[in-house]
Design a protein around this motif. Sequence first.
Motif, mmCIF file in Angstrom:
data_model
loop_
_atom_site.group_PDB
_atom_site.id
_atom_site.type_symbol
_atom_site.label_atom_id
_atom_site.label_comp_id
_atom_site.label_asym_id
_atom_site.label_seq_id
_atom_site.Cartn_x
_atom_site.Cartn_y
_atom_site.Cartn_z
ATOM 1 N N ALA A 105 -2.513 2.219 -5.174
ATOM 2 C CA ALA A 105 -1.677 4.245 -4.742
ATOM 3 C C ALA A 105 -2.871 4.394 -5.616
ATOM 4 N N SER A 106 -3.278 5.807 -5.374
ATOM 5 C CA SER A 106 -4.428 6.900 -4.856
ATOM 6 C C SER A 106 -4.276 7.622 -6.686
ATOM 7 N N SER A 107 -3.191 7.980 -7.777
ATOM 8 C CA SER A 107 -3.393 7.985 -9.084
ATOM 9 C C SER A 107 -2.716 7.232 -10.155
ATOM 10 N N GLU A 108 -2.652 7.969 -11.249
ATOM 11 C CA GLU A 108 -1.895 7.251 -12.302
ATOM 12 C C GLU A 108 -0.687 7.468 -12.964
ATOM 13 N N GLN A 109 -0.211 8.580 -12.260
ATOM 14 C CA GLN A 109 0.866 8.632 -12.394
ATOM 15 C C GLN A 109 1.802 7.930 -11.033
ATOM 16 N N LYS A 110 0.629 7.508 -9.949
ATOM 17 C CA LYS A 110 1.767 6.808 -8.457
ATOM 18 C C LYS A 110 1.710 5.812 -8.984
ATOM 19 N N ARG A 111 0.714 5.518 -9.863
ATOM 20 C CA ARG A 111 1.029 3.783 -9.998
ATOM 21 C C ARG A 111 2.385 3.293 -11.270
ATOM 22 N N ASN A 112 1.945 4.082 -12.132
ATOM 23 C CA ASN A 112 2.788 3.962 -12.926
ATOM 24 C C ASN A 112 4.160 4.181 -12.746
ATOM 25 N N HIS A 143 1.210 -1.299 -0.274
ATOM 26 C CA HIS A 143 -0.137 0.074 0.029
ATOM 27 C C HIS A 143 0.523 1.252 0.200
ATOM 28 N N ALA A 144 0.402 2.466 -0.421
ATOM 29 C CA ALA A 144 1.132 3.552 -0.689
ATOM 30 C C ALA A 144 2.298 3.644 -1.642
ATOM 31 N N ALA A 145 2.308 2.930 -2.197
ATOM 32 C CA ALA A 145 3.472 1.998 -3.144
ATOM 33 C C ALA A 145 4.492 2.927 -3.627
ATOM 34 N N ALA A 146 3.702 4.601 -3.977
ATOM 35 C CA ALA A 146 4.878 5.533 -4.470
ATOM 36 C C ALA A 146 5.071 6.305 -3.191
ATOM 37 N N GLY A 147 5.405 5.906 -2.323
ATOM 38 C CA GLY A 147 5.616 6.634 -1.096
ATOM 39 C C GLY A 147 6.907 6.603 -0.587
ATOM 40 N N GLY A 148 6.944 6.666 0.333
ATOM 41 C CA GLY A 148 8.802 6.711 0.063
ATOM 42 C C GLY A 148 9.368 4.765 1.238
ATOM 43 N N VAL A 149 8.480 3.999 1.780
ATOM 44 C CA VAL A 149 8.889 2.935 2.381
ATOM 45 C C VAL A 149 8.267 2.307 1.025
ATOM 46 N N GLY A 150 6.781 2.647 0.389
ATOM 47 C CA GLY A 150 6.384 1.897 -0.267
ATOM 48 C C GLY A 150 7.432 1.168 -1.547
ATOM 49 N N THR A 151 7.833 2.634 -1.865
ATOM 50 C CA THR A 151 8.618 2.585 -3.230
ATOM 51 C C THR A 151 9.870 1.926 -3.333
ATOM 52 N N GLY A 162 -0.072 13.648 -1.763
ATOM 53 C CA GLY A 162 0.061 14.165 -2.872
ATOM 54 C C GLY A 162 1.813 13.740 -3.324
ATOM 55 N N THR A 163 2.719 13.791 -2.232
ATOM 56 C CA THR A 163 3.689 13.156 -2.593
ATOM 57 C C THR A 163 4.151 11.651 -3.359
ATOM 58 N N VAL A 164 5.664 12.050 -3.401
ATOM 59 C CA VAL A 164 6.590 10.348 -3.935
ATOM 60 C C VAL A 164 7.227 10.754 -3.738
ATOM 61 N N GLY A 165 8.224 8.968 -2.815
ATOM 62 C CA GLY A 165 9.058 9.363 -2.293
ATOM 63 C C GLY A 165 9.800 9.611 -0.960
ATOM 64 N N LYS A 166 11.109 9.974 -1.575
ATOM 65 C CA LYS A 166 11.222 10.505 -0.702
ATOM 66 C C LYS A 166 12.056 12.439 -0.144
#
Length: 319
Positions: free
Chosen positions: A163-170, A137-145, A308-312
């Motif tokens: 993830a909650s958006s197409e950008q994050k899922r991609n 879950h939250a795969a585009a976040g800091g831990v998730g990535t 709305g953020t991704v990563g670190k």
Amino acid sequence: MRAVQVTEFGGPEVLTPAEVPDPEPGPGQVLIEVDRIGVNYADTHQAENSYLAPSTLPLVPGGEVVGRTAGGKRVVSLLNGGGGYAERAVGPVAATFEVPDGVDDLNALAMLVQGATAWVLLRKNTHLEPGESVVVHAAAGGVGTIAVQLAKAWGAGRVIATASSEQKRNLALELGADVAVDSRAENLTETLREANGGKSVDIVLDMVGGRTTDQSMAALAPFGRLAFYGMAGREAPEPVKPSSLLRHSTAISGMWLPHVFRLPGNVFGTALTELFDLVRGGGLRAVAGGEYPLAEARAAHEALRSRGTVGKLLLDPRK
């Protein structure tokens, strides 16, 4: 020195730039001239005093820094009780690690907390076995990535990212996930099963809480494991009844990273060494989520809490 201070608990608005005295290292501590500061979701809880470890005022938040010691050694440090949002910080020697060549500031900080968290969740909490399905879950976040990359590298049969958006899922797909689904799906249980070829899932890594946790538990296969390591949604899941675990042969565990230091042996150091080696070999990378001047810590927290953020995310104390 320049720092960000909290004098009353609350949301991002309580993060105030200030001049504070330089910290003085005591026994078993080291003074670090800070180059970059890591921003974690736990920092938002620390600022509002809703973290697992209670805070006291006044507070300089922040639990991790990368920088140099007085002797010029480049180190990354997991701080005890805050103090990271500043030009200088004091870190425990036992939680301060040398950064090898080939690991930049972003990856050093990302592996210290997010990387170690993903490592512990997969190795210690859920004991990932080759061929098992893993939901991140939250795969585009800091831990998730990082968890997506590690699960794939360690032989997961199918990595399912939410993830909650197409950008994050991609992004999750680019990092190695086999499939990425909308975390806002009305029936997340069925969505996860469909993503796993119609079968229930073996492992779930969850830091959201609320219905995400409840519906993920319902998606677990017999002997499936859910590891709960945060509550970014700020909504508690339904209480778990032991009889329900027995009925479905499932396991639920929690993880708070500081507890790793209580384990026998140098588990944290082992995890960090393995993660740094993967980074240096090109098998693992942190995703840059944005870098803010120290004085704009409030904006970093607002961005993080908006989900709305991704990563670190990083702070630069030199700006």
